[in-house]
Enzyme design. Structure first.
Site, PDB file in Angstrom:
ATOM      1  N   GLU A 256      -5.435  -8.450  -0.410  1.00 51.58           N
ATOM      2  CA  GLU A 256      -6.161  -8.074   0.811  1.00 51.58           C
ATOM      3  C   GLU A 256      -7.618  -7.881   0.434  1.00 51.58           C
ATOM      4  OE1 GLU A 256      -5.075  -5.036   3.617  1.00 51.58           O
ATOM      5  OE2 GLU A 256      -2.931  -5.339   3.258  1.00 51.58           O
TER       6      GLU A 256
ATOM      7  N   GLU B  32       0.816  -1.225   0.000  1.00 49.05           N
ATOM      8  CA  GLU B  32       0.000   0.000   0.000  1.00 49.05           C
ATOM      9  C   GLU B  32       0.850   1.276   0.000  1.00 49.05           C
ATOM     10  OE1 GLU B  32      -2.929  -0.223   3.127  1.00 49.05           O
ATOM     11  OE2 GLU B  32      -4.041  -1.809   2.091  1.00 49.05           O
TER      12      GLU B  32
END
Length: 516
Positions: free
Chosen positions: A292, A173
């Protein structure tokens, strides 16, 4: 009762499910590791401190690949802290989750746990506070046989045989301002490229995933993927996607529609990746790693996702208690992943134990299944094979899905949401056809007329449904089996034509023997 029709043919295929599609995720977050998979002194702990009761549930859940060690945690992690004699490992502040990490569990312990669970490892490298040099050193430590300082250090630490880890994530991320060492797309694209080059020089057999957007709501979404792939295209096999479904608005119809946004997310990232390929006149296709995904909202904000004071070890944070409607939305996400099996080749449910997880434990006490355990178990155990193209004719509804994450654009309008979300998987190895059925109508049974061609006679093997009158009911330590599958009675199989009747607000799985 509402009615729907489904048509599919043995020879019309979306794609083959990759084994890695059915993965999960372990992070040094709350009680996921400490008190979750690893608890020396627990009554069920083995000689390495692994909870056997958790391992039994993990084997039942049957994930195939496990992402580690993060997540946000990895962007501040020094891998060297987690290897060597435990008594010599340093305690470190974990800035991601405002905790102290003892480093009693590290890379080698993770590898031992993966072997105990018969799961492929997926490792992430720190591209937040560190860079290419540390990444290639970790790879050498893990994968090089012997004869160098780092490979011999692994052997000195007690792991003679190389770990031979094939799947590696280039950070986590990195587009997110909450991330330690967050970067622009240009900055990340450059460091990811150089990291990939050095890692592949170290071990040319590995596969690499670049960071995509942290969510579809990110302000840089789309442009991030394009720029990152312009840099990394020749050096990676995958780009990642992350999504968490929510019910902040307490609006069940909208919540159950939200998995359809995953379909849009996947289609858009595929288009961007293929546009980058087209600009290069390349036949290479970047695959997607949805590494995710889950339902997460109750503990995503405020006091539940950070400790109130101090720097505790393994605090009980992000411990979402999932209910029946969470399981339904979760099942819809499973169907979305199946129906993109041609391009989504890896996936990781976040996370595995305690922190937004299908398995819950009490430290020193029992372990139990959350409601979302059941659709994932169906997805993983029964979803292997060729995903078929289906024509679904069903009543629809329209809604507005509230998602306050990352931007001020709080609503997604979703028109013509099909009440039936559906996937069909044909396994030539097992000679089966398995139907995954989500009825999103809250009050009506659904009768589904199914015509399957190319299989000959379909004989019913098994059918079950997950349904509860109380959509906010959940499983707890004291009532761990309140939400559990039961036999689905409404299946009539006649040659290649079948009628399946499912309850309102239900997740159902029907498996047929297909001799042809």
């Amino acid at each position: 009762m509402i009615k729907a029709q489904v048509r599919f043919d043995r020879d019309f295929i979306i794609g083959e499910t990759d084994k890695r599609l059915f993965g999960a995720f372990i992070e040094h977050l709350g009680r996921c590791v400490y008190g979750g998979i690893f608890e020396p002194g627990h009554p069920t702990a083995d000689g390495k401190g692994f909870r056997r009761d958790v391992l039994e549930l993990v084997r039942e859940l049957n994930p195939t690949i496990m992402r580690y060690p993060g997540g946000n945690f990895v962007s501040g992690y020094n891998w060297e802290d987690g290897v060597g004699p435990i008594e010599q490992r340093p305690r470190r502040l974990d800035l991601a989750w405002k905790s102290v990490d003892t480093n009693h569990f590290g890379t080698n312990e993770f590898m031992d746990w993966c072997r105990a669970a018969d799961i492929e490892p997926m490792l992430a490298v720190n591209l937040g506070t560190r860079g290419p040099d540390e990444a290639r050193h970790l790879l050498e430590y893990c994968n090089h046989p012997s004869g160098t300082h780092l490979s011999d250090l692994r052997r000195k630490h007690g792991w003679e045989t190389p770990h031979d880890i094939k799947f590696w994530c280039l950070g986590n991320e990195m587009d997110g301002g909450w991330q330690m060492g967050a970067k622009t797309a240009e900055e990340y694209g450059r460091i990811a490229t150089e990291t990939a080059k050095m890692m592949r020089m170290t071990d040319p057999t590995i596969e690499l995933a670049a960071c995509g957007s942290s969510g579809r709501k990110m302000a840089t979404y789309g442009e991030w993927e394009r720029i990152v792939l312009e840099h990394t295209f020749d050096h990676v096999e995958f780009i990642s996607l992350h999504t968490y479904l929510n019910n902040y608005a307490d609006d069940t119809p909208s919540f159950l529609a939200s998995p359809d946004l995953m379909d849009s997310f996947i289609d858009e990232v595929v288009a961007i990746a293929d546009a980058v390929a087209a600009r290069r006149r390349s036949r290479k296709r970047i695959m997607l790693s949805f590494d995710e995904w889950n339902v997460w909202y109750r503990t995503r904000r405020g006091e539940h996702n950070r400790v109130k004071e101090g720097w505790p070890v393994a605090p009980p944070i992000l411990e979402e208690e999932y209910n029946m409607q969470d399981a339904l939305a979760f099942g819809g996400a499973c169907i979305s992943l199946l129906n993109h099996a041609d391009r989504v080749k890896a996936g990781c449910l976040a996370q595995l134990v305690n922190a937004i997880a299908p398995i819950m434990t009490e430290t020193g006490g029992p372990a139990w299944r959350q409601t979302i355990f059941w659709p994932f178990s169906d997805f993983s155990n029964l979803g292997r094979g060729r995903v078929l193209r289906t024509n679904v004719d069903t009543p629809t509804y329209s809604t507005r899905y509230y998602d306050p994450t990352h931007t001020e654009d709080l609503y997604d309008k979703i028109d013509q949401v099909p009440y039936l979300k559906f996937s069909a998987v044909h396994s030539e190895a097992d000679k089966t056809v398995t139907l995954f059925i989500l009825n999103r109508h809250l009050s009506d049974d659904m009768q589904i007329d199914i015509a399957a061609t190319g299989f000959g006679n379909l004989g019913l093997q098994r059918a079950h449904t997950l349904h509860h009158e109380e959509l906010k009911a959940s499983n707890t330590k004291n009532n761990p089996d309140k939400i559990a599958p039961r036999t689905l009675q409404g299946v009539e199989a006649l040659s290649s034509r079948t009628t399946v009747t499912v309850p309102p607000a239900s997740w159902s799985v029907v498996r047929f023997n297909a001799a042809a």
